[in-house]
Design a protein around this motif. Sequence first.
Motif, PDB file in Angstrom:
ATOM      1  N   SER A 178       0.804  -1.218   0.000  1.00 34.74           N
ATOM      2  CA  SER A 178       0.000   0.000   0.000  1.00 34.74           C
ATOM      3  C   SER A 178       0.841   1.274   0.000  1.00 34.74           C
ATOM      4  CB  SER A 178      -0.923   0.022   1.226  1.00 34.74           C
ATOM      5  OG  SER A 178      -0.170   0.013   2.429  1.00 34.74           O
ATOM      6  N   CYS A 179       2.166   1.149   0.135  1.00 33.04           N
ATOM      7  CA  CYS A 179       3.012   2.338   0.131  1.00 33.04           C
ATOM      8  C   CYS A 179       3.884   2.380  -1.128  1.00 33.04           C
ATOM      9  CB  CYS A 179       3.873   2.385   1.402  1.00 33.04           C
ATOM     10  SG  CYS A 179       2.903   2.770   2.892  1.00 33.04           S
ATOM     11  N   TRP A 180       4.688   3.406  -1.242  1.00 36.41           N
ATOM     12  CA  TRP A 180       5.365   3.729  -2.491  1.00 36.41           C
ATOM     13  C   TRP A 180       6.805   3.241  -2.497  1.00 36.41           C
ATOM     14  CZ3 TRP A 180       4.066   9.132  -4.863  1.00 36.41           C
ATOM     15  CH2 TRP A 180       2.680   9.335  -4.853  1.00 36.41           C
ATOM     16  N   LEU A 181       7.215   2.587  -3.565  1.00 37.06           N
ATOM     17  CA  LEU A 181       8.617   2.216  -3.730  1.00 37.06           C
ATOM     18  C   LEU A 181       9.483   3.468  -3.700  1.00 37.06           C
ATOM     19  CD1 LEU A 181       8.393  -0.466  -6.572  1.00 37.06           C
ATOM     20  CD2 LEU A 181       9.194  -0.850  -4.242  1.00 37.06           C
ATOM     21  N   SER A 182      10.531   3.422  -2.900  1.00 34.68           N
ATOM     22  CA  SER A 182      11.438   4.560  -2.720  1.00 34.68           C
ATOM     23  C   SER A 182      10.716   5.805  -2.236  1.00 34.68           C
ATOM     24  CB  SER A 182      12.206   4.886  -4.014  1.00 34.68           C
ATOM     25  OG  SER A 182      12.902   3.764  -4.474  1.00 34.68           O
ATOM     26  N   GLU A 183       9.474   5.633  -1.787  1.00 37.47           N
ATOM     27  CA  GLU A 183       8.612   6.744  -1.367  1.00 37.47           C
ATOM     28  C   GLU A 183       8.492   7.784  -2.482  1.00 37.47           C
ATOM     29  OE1 GLU A 183       7.799   9.391   2.695  1.00 37.47           O
ATOM     30  OE2 GLU A 183       9.675   8.239   2.508  1.00 37.47           O
ATOM     31  N   ALA A 184       8.603   7.288  -3.742  1.00 40.36           N
ATOM     32  CA  ALA A 184       8.635   8.217  -4.868  1.00 40.36           C
ATOM     33  C   ALA A 184       7.806   7.774  -6.061  1.00 40.36           C
ATOM     34  CB  ALA A 184      10.079   8.432  -5.319  1.00 40.36           C
ATOM     35  N   LEU A 185       7.592   6.467  -6.246  1.00 48.72           N
ATOM     36  CA  LEU A 185       6.868   5.973  -7.409  1.00 48.72           C
ATOM     37  C   LEU A 185       5.378   5.900  -7.082  1.00 48.72           C
ATOM     38  CD1 LEU A 185       9.432   3.239  -8.362  1.00 48.72           C
ATOM     39  CD2 LEU A 185       8.814   5.168  -9.808  1.00 48.72           C
ATOM     40  N   ALA A 186       4.587   6.698  -7.777  1.00 50.42           N
ATOM     41  CA  ALA A 186       3.158   6.845  -7.494  1.00 50.42           C
ATOM     42  C   ALA A 186       2.468   5.492  -7.564  1.00 50.42           C
ATOM     43  CB  ALA A 186       2.524   7.835  -8.467  1.00 50.42           C
ATOM     44  N   ASP A 187       2.008   5.003  -6.423  1.00 48.88           N
ATOM     45  CA  ASP A 187       1.571   3.620  -6.257  1.00 48.88           C
ATOM     46  C   ASP A 187       0.095   3.465  -6.602  1.00 48.88           C
ATOM     47  OD1 ASP A 187       2.763   1.037  -5.043  1.00 48.88           O
ATOM     48  OD2 ASP A 187       0.761   1.153  -4.167  1.00 48.88           O
ATOM     49  N   LEU A 188      -0.186   2.585  -7.558  1.00 47.94           N
ATOM     50  CA  LEU A 188      -1.566   2.335  -7.965  1.00 47.94           C
ATOM     51  C   LEU A 188      -2.294   1.441  -6.962  1.00 47.94           C
ATOM     52  CD1 LEU A 188      -0.977   1.721 -11.768  1.00 47.94           C
ATOM     53  CD2 LEU A 188      -2.405   3.538 -10.794  1.00 47.94           C
ATOM     54  N   LYS A 189      -3.574   1.668  -6.828  1.00 47.47           N
ATOM     55  CA  LYS A 189      -4.413   0.803  -5.996  1.00 47.47           C
ATOM     56  C   LYS A 189      -4.790  -0.430  -6.814  1.00 47.47           C
ATOM     57  CE  LYS A 189      -6.510   4.329  -2.993  1.00 47.47           C
ATOM     58  NZ  LYS A 189      -7.792   4.989  -2.607  1.00 47.47           N
ATOM     59  N   THR A 190      -3.877  -1.367  -6.857  1.00 47.47           N
ATOM     60  CA  THR A 190      -4.119  -2.565  -7.672  1.00 47.47           C
ATOM     61  C   THR A 190      -5.234  -3.438  -7.109  1.00 47.47           C
ATOM     62  OG1 THR A 190      -2.233  -3.553  -6.501  1.00 47.47           O
ATOM     63  CG2 THR A 190      -1.831  -2.696  -8.714  1.00 47.47           C
ATOM     64  N   GLU A 191      -5.727  -3.106  -5.935  1.00 45.27           N
ATOM     65  CA  GLU A 191      -6.877  -3.829  -5.382  1.00 45.27           C
ATOM     66  C   GLU A 191      -8.191  -3.302  -5.946  1.00 45.27           C
ATOM     67  OE1 GLU A 191      -6.009  -0.531  -2.264  1.00 45.27           O
ATOM     68  OE2 GLU A 191      -4.978  -1.689  -3.821  1.00 45.27           O
ATOM     69  N   ASN A 192      -8.160  -2.145  -6.649  1.00 47.26           N
ATOM     70  CA  ASN A 192      -9.386  -1.520  -7.130  1.00 47.26           C
ATOM     71  C   ASN A 192      -9.808  -2.056  -8.498  1.00 47.26           C
ATOM     72  OD1 ASN A 192      -9.311  -0.006  -4.843  1.00 47.26           O
ATOM     73  ND2 ASN A 192      -9.340   1.992  -5.866  1.00 47.26           N
ATOM     74  N   SER A 193     -11.109  -2.109  -8.719  1.00 45.56           N
ATOM     75  CA  SER A 193     -11.649  -2.693  -9.949  1.00 45.56           C
ATOM     76  C   SER A 193     -11.237  -1.892 -11.184  1.00 45.56           C
ATOM     77  CB  SER A 193     -13.168  -2.810  -9.869  1.00 45.56           C
ATOM     78  OG  SER A 193     -13.756  -1.528  -9.689  1.00 45.56           O
ATOM     79  N   HIS A 194     -11.214  -0.560 -11.092  1.00 41.83           N
ATOM     80  CA  HIS A 194     -10.869   0.238 -12.278  1.00 41.83           C
ATOM     81  C   HIS A 194      -9.418  -0.001 -12.678  1.00 41.83           C
ATOM     82  CE1 HIS A 194     -10.565   3.393 -15.211  1.00 41.83           C
ATOM     83  NE2 HIS A 194      -9.563   3.945 -14.539  1.00 41.83           N
ATOM     84  N   VAL A 195      -8.523  -0.024 -11.707  1.00 43.89           N
ATOM     85  CA  VAL A 195      -7.107  -0.257 -12.017  1.00 43.89           C
ATOM     86  C   VAL A 195      -6.946  -1.643 -12.645  1.00 43.89           C
ATOM     87  CG1 VAL A 195      -4.803  -0.552 -11.015  1.00 43.89           C
ATOM     88  CG2 VAL A 195      -6.292   1.315 -10.228  1.00 43.89           C
TER      89      VAL A 195
END
Length: 478
Positions: A178-195
Motif C-alpha cells: 500500500s506504500c510507495w517504492l522509494s517513497e517516490a513511485l506513485a503507487d496504484l491501488k491494484t486492489e481496485n476494480s478500475h485499475v
Amino acid sequence: MIIGNYCRTWLLVGLLTLIMPRLLAAEVHGVAPGIPEPEGHNVIVQLFNWRFNDIKAVLPMLKQLGYSHVHVSPPQWSNERVWQWWGRYQPIDFSLISGPLGNELEFHQLNQEGDRLGMKILVDVVFNHTVDVRELPEPDFIVFENDHITKEKFGQFQPEDFHPRCAIDEQQPTTVRSCWLSEALADLKTENSHVRTVAKEYIQKLMSLGVDGFRFDAAKHIEPDFFREVLRAAPGLYAFGEIIESSPDRFPDVPELDWYDFPLTKTMRDAFGFGGNLTILKDAAQNKRALSGPKAVTFVRNHDIDRGQADDRGIDDSGGRSTYGVGWDESQKHLNRTDVKLAYSFLLGREDGLPYVFVDMSTLPSDQRDDTFDDPDIVAAIRFHNLCLAQPDGSGRRPEIWRIETANTIGWQRGTDRFMVINKAAEWYPITNLQTSLQSGTYKEIRNGWPMHVQANGTIHEWNVPPRSAMMFVRVGD
C-alpha cells in the motif's frame, strides 16, 4: 568450457591439426564440431532496454544459438523525460505503445517475426506504480495535498486510483503493498476494480499485437489475487513475476505465475564466492535454498543486479548486491566474470528451472558490454541444456544424478548420456575411476571438443578437469 590460465602438454596433442576449425566454431557458436543439434530450445534471453527493431534483427541468431523466449523491456508510453532505462518503468498511458524503444507498428512487427521463427516474446509489465514524482514529465503532472494526490494528468487514472504517499516498512507487511517504492513511485491501488480493468485491457492489447507472455515487475508489492484476475484475460500464456526474497517461504502461492529464483541466485553467490562450498547447490529446493523447479525462472544476473553494480538505479547493497550479486565483491567494486560464467554453467546444467540469460543494453560501448547473448561459454551451456530436454517443448528433462561432491568441484550426469563437472578451484581436479551409470562410449566436451571415454561398466577411468572451468559432455558414439 571456462578455462583459467594453465598449461598441460596433453592438451596440445593433436590440437595443431585441428586448431583452425575448432577456433572458428568456438568463435561463431561456442560449440565444437560434431556436437549434435537439439530438437528443442527452452531458454529465455533478456535483451535489456533494446529497441524493438534491434531485437527483431537478431531473432534469427538467437534461435540459432538455442534461445526460445525473448524478454522485452516495457513497451507502454512511459516517462520520456527520463531517457535512462528506468524511465521505461514509469508508465503514463497503458493504451499506447510508444517511446524510445519504438512504436506500436515496430512492436507488432517484432512479434510477427517472433511467430515466424517460433520464438516467444515475453513483455515486461509494470502495474504496481506509475511515474517517479522526483522526475515528473511536467512540474504539475501530479499535485499533492497532505501526501494524497489531488490532481494528475494521466489519461486512464484519477486521483482516487492511487495510494497515499508513504514509506514501505518491511517490518509492517501492510505497507509493502500500500506504500510507495522509494517513497517516490506513485503507487496504484491494484486492489481496485478500475485499475484492474485498465490492466486487463493492456494485457489484451499486448495479446492482440502478438505477445506470448509476461514478466510482472515489482510483483511483491501487488496482491496475489490481482494476477489471478488479470491473467484471466490471457489464458494459456506464460507469466512470471519478480519477488526479491532469499527464502522460498516468502513467495505466495499463485498458480498462474512462476517466479525469478532469487533464493537460488543467493545460493549460487554463496557457493561460487571465495571460500564457498559448491555442495550447497545439491538438492537446493529440498533444502530451501531455491524455488521448486516447476515454478523457477533461474538466473545469474538481471537488469537490477547488473545496473546496481554500475550504480545505475539497480538493487542497492542493502537490498542487496552483497546478497544476489554472483561474483560481485562489494568492498572492491569488482565483478569476477569467471564466477558468473561458472554459475551460468550450473544453472544451464541442472535439471530444475527455466534458465534466463541477461543481455546488457545494446547502446553501451562494446568494451562495457560484458553480458552478451553470444558469449561462447554461455552458448555452449545453452546447447548442453537443450540437449538435456526429454521433449522439445522443455516439459521433460533428463534426471540429475550427482557423482562428484566436494567443496570446489561438483559433477553430475543427466540421464545416461550427458555428464557435467564444474571445478571452481585454481588447481586441476583429477577424475580417477569414477563410477557412473552412463552408457559406455565416446563423449565429447561441448565447448572444446575434447574426448572422454566411458567404460563398459560406466566408469570414467581418467580425465583431468582444468581449473576454474565447467566441462559439459555429450555422448557422440560407441
